[in-house]
Enzyme design. Sequence first.
Site, PDB file in Angstrom:
ATOM      1  N   GLU A 135      30.988 -15.894  62.438  1.00  8.59           N
ATOM      2  CA  GLU A 135      31.564 -14.945  63.384  1.00  8.59           C
ATOM      3  C   GLU A 135      33.094 -14.856  63.334  1.00  8.59           C
ATOM      4  OE1 GLU A 135      30.177 -12.766  65.225  1.00  8.59           O
ATOM      5  OE2 GLU A 135      28.056 -13.325  65.163  1.00  8.59           O
ATOM      6  N   SER A 179     -18.125   2.806  60.107  1.00 11.66           N
ATOM      7  CA  SER A 179     -18.899   3.931  60.639  1.00 11.66           C
ATOM      8  C   SER A 179     -18.363   4.478  61.953  1.00 11.66           C
ATOM      9  CB  SER A 179     -20.361   3.512  60.828  1.00 11.66           C
ATOM     10  OG  SER A 179     -20.974   3.266  59.579  1.00 11.66           O
TER      11      SER A 179
END
Length: 854
Positions: A100, A374
Amino acid sequence: MWRERRRRLYDLQKSRKIMSLAKFGFIGIIAVFLLLAVMFPIMALTLPSPDKIVRREGFSTKILDRNGKPLYDIFEEERRTPIKISDVPIYLKQATIAIEDKKFYEHGGFDIFGMIRGISRVVTRGYAQGGSTLTQQLVKNVLLTNERSIVRKIKEFVLAVQIEKKYSKDEILQMYLNEAPYGGNIRGVETASETYFGKSVKNINLVESAILAGIPQLPSRYSPYSSTPTAYIQRTTDVLRRMREDGYITKEQEEAALSELKDYKFQSKGSSFKAPHFVQYVQKILEERYGENVIEQGGLKVTTTLDLDLQEKAQEIVFDEISKVEKQKITNGAAVVTNSETGEILAMVGSKKFDDPNYDGQVNVAVALRQPGSSFKPFTYVTALKKGYTASTMVMDVPTTFPIEGQADYNPVNYDGKYRGPVQMRYALGNSLNVPAVKFIALVGVKDVLETAYNLGITTLPPTKETLARVGLSLTLGGGEVRLVDMAGAYSAFFNGGTKAEPMAILKVEDNSGKVLEEVKPKRGKKVLTPEQAFIISHILSDNEARKDVFGPNSLLNIPGRQVAVKTGTTNDKRDNWTVGGTPQRTVGVWVGNNDNSPMLSVASGISGASPIWRRIVMEALSGLPAVNFEPTENIFTREVDRISGKLAHDGFPSRVEFFIKGQEPTEDDIHVMLKICKSDGKLATPSDIASGNYESKEYIALKEEDPVSKDGKNRWQEAILNWINGQSDQRFSPPADYCGTANPLNVEFVNPTDRTSNLNSPFTYEIKASSTSDILELKIEVDGNSLRTFTNPPYKDEVTLSNGPHKLRAIAKDKNGNVSDRTIEIGVNTSWEPTPEPTPEPTTDASPAIIPN
């Protein structure tokens, strides 16, 4: 000499220009410093006090169920314990600084080059971005807003300088680590460590420190609990690399940490994170609408469609039932419950257990692509209804070959390996027979079925050329990938009378001031089916009689006291098992299988797998609701139909009642027939045999189908029928095709008047019936031996005016094969048909009949 002078003059002019530019530059620098010297004190008066650099309240999005119960409870997850810098591991300090703010211990609160780089984004992107030190990030997180502008950057700079003067570097780092966002509502490293690792931050190791250090840049992406739960891996890898480059760790330490990272297991999210798959589903929708930053920091209050009580019961049911069948290699399940009318998602269970590490529990199978088996068939059959087929339309369930261009022939088989011969649509769908389903999609067209499914809400199979190129007739058996949440929405159209019920998750969104950003009033969608089509499908799927041949009379699909429509589906390789069904009020879809796509050991639709889960959830979902049936509309009517052919009942054959849509009435039966057979040789009786009484009536079943698939002139459907008939002992399937040879096959009869009819009024209508085993070419009519008219096609009917007295009418028919037949009758016009003896008249030359011209 002149060249030397010219050079000196040029150098002098150049020096003067440089001096001039230097003077203006110096003046400009002085002006900037003077401006800043004036601006900073003025701006400082309007800025928050650096003393307020304390923990702020989080503005994370709060997600609620439909009744206001928290799903992602921000208050619970913001309970954090501040940590002292002395308790922060050195690795976490180093990792945070490396990724950072590399020069944190060197600068005075700002990095001039970073600021220039960030402000330059105004030119390139239209807003200021990046270039912030840890001190500036702390200021932004606590004292300022997330506004992207030069003014905010300047304020950030001023406050950072003030804070750097007031606090030590370790104090600033401590405040940053206590205030940084670590995903959702998690703020501060102590809370983050307890949430992700289940321990205090002072006890974490190198790889855990690297994970935490990488999150604050973009928590909605790098949090392991985000909708991208593996993105933290690359981010952590980058953190470790930077630590090694900055000399904090060795190459060996980096490699060891990376090895540990691959298999790292996080702490469960805990009970405070309810309906986690649904929350992530909602989060993704919100991010698409409002952006990640607003979701992380905007403080939105989101009221969803979810019913938390039903959700928790559904989650418990899925977990319980899957636990019972894990020995059958069924390790996971998912379920979705929706409001059938509006599509509101009332429950979404994405896996057996969200935090189960053994099978990717965080993957939301409710929105994953799986093959439906199905359970896709209703889309084929409702398309057939659109095309004019009916619930009693009969097709042959026999082993049939379907040629596929450029591929091997397609030979579908039924789930139980049996074939049932003639079967009507109701029973083909109810029993989930595969061959009839493939025949119906061949009759109506793959593209039309795709269009129907897409209109109902199956978003993953659009009716495009690309989709048609990869699916074929097997689509009806589940040969395409769908999402469970879409299937629930699409089935709702069957149950609600034909309106689209697109799945909906959000009812209301408010900002942190209570302003309503969006609010949805649930309502019925657009019409995608007629109410009649929806009713027929729903009635079939709720008909226990229609499915009992395969599922038995007492399957788990029957819900006591309720009319519930339901369809199951299992892929051929047993990798997916589905049950989807519901009522006009609720729709429930369930899937079971394995996340790694491995096959299940065994599963029986209607008995095991998805069906027990579906049954328990649908009963919970309907609890407290009145029983509602599927009601026929005024355009639905009933007719008695033959149990074999599905056509109009006749001759006392076994029949049943079927629903029909107005305009699709059943027709006369040409399949299950009563034939007139010669008594002598068992062949078809000719009209003459029938007229003479030389026949007896026998029951037969004439089976014929056309093949719409074969392009080589063969009728493979009829070939399959004949092969099936050859294996049957029932002689009804073998009706005679030839006629008896004992009599003339052509017969002609007077229908009106009949022989020896007296006292006819003139004019009158005569009608003749002619029948033959071949086409009739002509039929001549004579009156008293004179030609009256010649017919070449039926009806053989006309009007004639005759004089009073007896007359003879004769009809002479001739067929294509040269057979001739005639009939003569005697009639009386206004007198007896029988002539009265009279004196012999004088000879006359007029031989014309006594016909009175019209």
